[in-house]
Write a protein that holds these residues in place. Structure first.
Motif, mmCIF file in Angstrom:
data_model
loop_
_atom_site.group_PDB
_atom_site.id
_atom_site.type_symbol
_atom_site.label_atom_id
_atom_site.label_comp_id
_atom_site.label_asym_id
_atom_site.label_seq_id
_atom_site.Cartn_x
_atom_site.Cartn_y
_atom_site.Cartn_z
ATOM 1 N N GLY A 1 0.811 -1.220 0.000
ATOM 2 C CA GLY A 1 0.000 0.000 0.000
ATOM 3 C C GLY A 1 0.837 1.260 0.000
ATOM 4 N N ALA A 2 0.490 2.180 0.883
ATOM 5 C CA ALA A 2 1.214 3.453 0.969
ATOM 6 C C ALA A 2 2.677 3.249 1.344
ATOM 7 C CB ALA A 2 0.539 4.366 1.987
ATOM 8 N N HIS A 3 2.983 2.096 1.927
ATOM 9 C CA HIS A 3 4.353 1.805 2.342
ATOM 10 C C HIS A 3 5.073 0.874 1.369
ATOM 11 C CE1 HIS A 3 3.960 3.893 6.139
ATOM 12 N NE2 HIS A 3 2.754 3.365 6.229
ATOM 13 N N TYR A 4 4.530 0.736 0.141
ATOM 14 C CA TYR A 4 5.213 -0.083 -0.867
ATOM 15 C C TYR A 4 6.494 0.633 -1.267
ATOM 16 C CZ TYR A 4 5.865 -3.184 -4.853
ATOM 17 O OH TYR A 4 6.372 -4.107 -5.731
ATOM 18 N N CYS A 5 7.568 -0.104 -1.344
ATOM 19 C CA CYS A 5 8.887 0.454 -1.609
ATOM 20 C C CYS A 5 8.907 1.248 -2.911
ATOM 21 C CB CYS A 5 9.910 -0.687 -1.672
ATOM 22 S SG CYS A 5 11.571 -0.142 -2.102
ATOM 23 N N ILE A 6 9.357 2.484 -2.829
ATOM 24 C CA ILE A 6 9.432 3.344 -4.009
ATOM 25 C C ILE A 6 10.424 2.783 -5.036
ATOM 26 C CG2 ILE A 6 11.210 4.864 -3.078
ATOM 27 C CD1 ILE A 6 9.694 7.208 -4.394
ATOM 28 N N GLY A 7 11.392 2.019 -4.560
ATOM 29 C CA GLY A 7 12.400 1.452 -5.448
ATOM 30 C C GLY A 7 12.116 0.021 -5.875
ATOM 31 N N ALA A 8 10.904 -0.482 -5.591
ATOM 32 C CA ALA A 8 10.581 -1.881 -5.907
ATOM 33 C C ALA A 8 10.810 -2.236 -7.376
ATOM 34 C CB ALA A 8 9.154 -2.206 -5.480
ATOM 35 N N PRO A 9 10.348 -1.427 -8.321
ATOM 36 C CA PRO A 9 10.583 -1.790 -9.729
ATOM 37 C C PRO A 9 12.079 -1.892 -10.062
ATOM 38 C CG PRO A 9 8.876 -0.121 -9.601
ATOM 39 C CD PRO A 9 9.482 -0.243 -8.222
ATOM 40 N N LEU A 10 12.873 -0.971 -9.523
ATOM 41 C CA LEU A 10 14.313 -1.018 -9.767
ATOM 42 C C LEU A 10 14.931 -2.245 -9.099
ATOM 43 C CD1 LEU A 10 16.915 0.182 -10.883
ATOM 44 C CD2 LEU A 10 17.045 1.617 -8.827
ATOM 45 N N ALA A 11 14.534 -2.533 -7.863
ATOM 46 C CA ALA A 11 15.066 -3.701 -7.157
ATOM 47 C C ALA A 11 14.753 -4.982 -7.926
ATOM 48 C CB ALA A 11 14.482 -3.777 -5.744
ATOM 49 N N LYS A 12 13.518 -5.118 -8.396
ATOM 50 C CA LYS A 12 13.130 -6.321 -9.147
ATOM 51 C C LYS A 12 13.897 -6.405 -10.463
ATOM 52 C CE LYS A 12 8.494 -7.012 -7.298
ATOM 53 N NZ LYS A 12 7.087 -7.231 -7.659
ATOM 54 N N ALA A 13 14.110 -5.270 -11.132
ATOM 55 C CA ALA A 13 14.867 -5.268 -12.393
ATOM 56 C C ALA A 13 16.318 -5.676 -12.150
ATOM 57 C CB ALA A 13 14.799 -3.887 -13.047
ATOM 58 N N GLU A 14 16.916 -5.156 -11.068
ATOM 59 C CA GLU A 14 18.302 -5.512 -10.744
ATOM 60 C C GLU A 14 18.432 -6.995 -10.425
ATOM 61 O OE1 GLU A 14 19.905 -1.294 -8.871
ATOM 62 O OE2 GLU A 14 19.051 -2.795 -7.533
ATOM 63 N N LEU A 15 17.516 -7.515 -9.613
ATOM 64 C CA LEU A 15 17.560 -8.937 -9.262
ATOM 65 C C LEU A 15 17.347 -9.809 -10.495
ATOM 66 C CD1 LEU A 15 15.612 -8.709 -5.904
ATOM 67 C CD2 LEU A 15 18.032 -9.343 -6.174
ATOM 68 N N SER A 16 16.413 -9.430 -11.331
ATOM 69 C CA SER A 16 16.149 -10.177 -12.560
ATOM 70 C C SER A 16 17.385 -10.193 -13.454
ATOM 71 C CB SER A 16 14.964 -9.556 -13.297
ATOM 72 O OG SER A 16 14.691 -10.255 -14.487
ATOM 73 N N ALA A 17 18.029 -9.050 -13.603
ATOM 74 C CA ALA A 17 19.234 -8.960 -14.433
ATOM 75 C C ALA A 17 20.356 -9.824 -13.862
ATOM 76 C CB ALA A 17 19.692 -7.504 -14.552
ATOM 77 N N LEU A 18 20.536 -9.796 -12.561
ATOM 78 C CA LEU A 18 21.585 -10.591 -11.922
ATOM 79 C C LEU A 18 21.350 -12.090 -12.113
ATOM 80 C CD1 LEU A 18 24.001 -10.565 -9.648
ATOM 81 C CD2 LEU A 18 22.124 -11.517 -8.320
ATOM 82 N N TYR A 19 20.135 -12.544 -11.799
ATOM 83 C CA TYR A 19 19.845 -13.976 -11.922
ATOM 84 C C TYR A 19 19.879 -14.419 -13.385
ATOM 85 C CZ TYR A 19 18.294 -13.573 -7.051
ATOM 86 O OH TYR A 19 18.219 -13.333 -5.709
ATOM 87 N N THR A 20 19.405 -13.578 -14.300
ATOM 88 C CA THR A 20 19.443 -13.908 -15.727
ATOM 89 C C THR A 20 20.881 -14.044 -16.200
ATOM 90 O OG1 THR A 20 17.317 -12.826 -16.143
ATOM 91 C CG2 THR A 20 18.782 -13.117 -18.046
ATOM 92 N N ALA A 21 21.747 -13.103 -15.811
ATOM 93 C CA ALA A 21 23.164 -13.177 -16.189
ATOM 94 C C ALA A 21 23.815 -14.431 -15.615
ATOM 95 C CB ALA A 21 23.902 -11.926 -15.721
#
Length: 187
Positions: free
Chosen positions: A132-152
């Motif tokens: 909700g209001a406390h959803y991490c503002i950086g969540a999309p970036l965090a998920k993109a970084e994790l996805s890139a790391l695991y994909t690599a």
């Protein structure tokens, strides 16, 4: 200068600084610890690594499940904005409430088979990045970084082999690893 208004009034400078600090710390700590803990989980479970390698599950789904499973942000503190009963306990407006993310992300009332890692879990309404209001503002970036790391890691390696003992950190804030020595076996 970073400013933000709530109810038409500027937040105190201290609140702005603390919020900016939370963004920086959250962006560094959550991704770093989830990346390491997620890889550690995949090393411990070669069947999961294989599912990812063979494309049996989407990376987006896998990242969400690894966020749920590792739940590196151990807890968060909130202030109740109204009186409510939760789990048979009365919480009054103004009470401080600790949300234990690890426990919430393993709640059998919220997750089917919560003690299993299901990389294709859907829906996956974990609280690793807030809500909700406390959803991490950086969540999309965090998920993109994790996805890139695991994909690599999947593209460049056949497997990851531990080469020494794992050392968990001793933090009361974040669950993670201080040491995870590995050998990457390249393709």
């Amino acid at each position: 200068m970073a400013t933000y208004k709530v109810g038409g009034r500027l937040l105190p400078v201290e609140d702005v600084v603390l919020n900016l600090d939370n963004i920086v710390v959250g962006g560094v700590q959550t991704v770093r610890h989830t990346a390491a803990m997620g890889l550690y989980t995949l090393v411990q479970r070669p069947d999961l690594w294989r599912k990812l390698q063979q494309g049996e599950v989407s990376m987006d789904s896998a990242v969400d499940e690894l966020l749920r499973w590792t739940s590196v942000g151990l807890h968060t503190l909130r202030t109740a904005t109204r009186d409510i009963e939760l789990g048979g306990r009365r919480i009054r407006r103004g009470d401080r409430v600790a949300v234990w993310v690890w426990s919430a992300n393993r709640d059998p009332e919220a997750f089917e088979r919560p003690e299993e890692i299901l990389l294709d879990r859907s829906p996956n309404k974990h609280l690793a990045l807030g809500l909700g209001a406390h959803y991490c503002i950086g969540a999309p970036l965090a998920k993109a970084e994790l996805s890139a790391l695991y994909t690599a890691a999947l593209e460049k390696t056949v497997r990851i082999e531990p080469t020494g003992p794992v050392e968990h950190n001793h933090s009361i804030i974040n669950f993670g690893l201080d040491r995870f020595p590995v050998r990457l076996v390249s393709r």
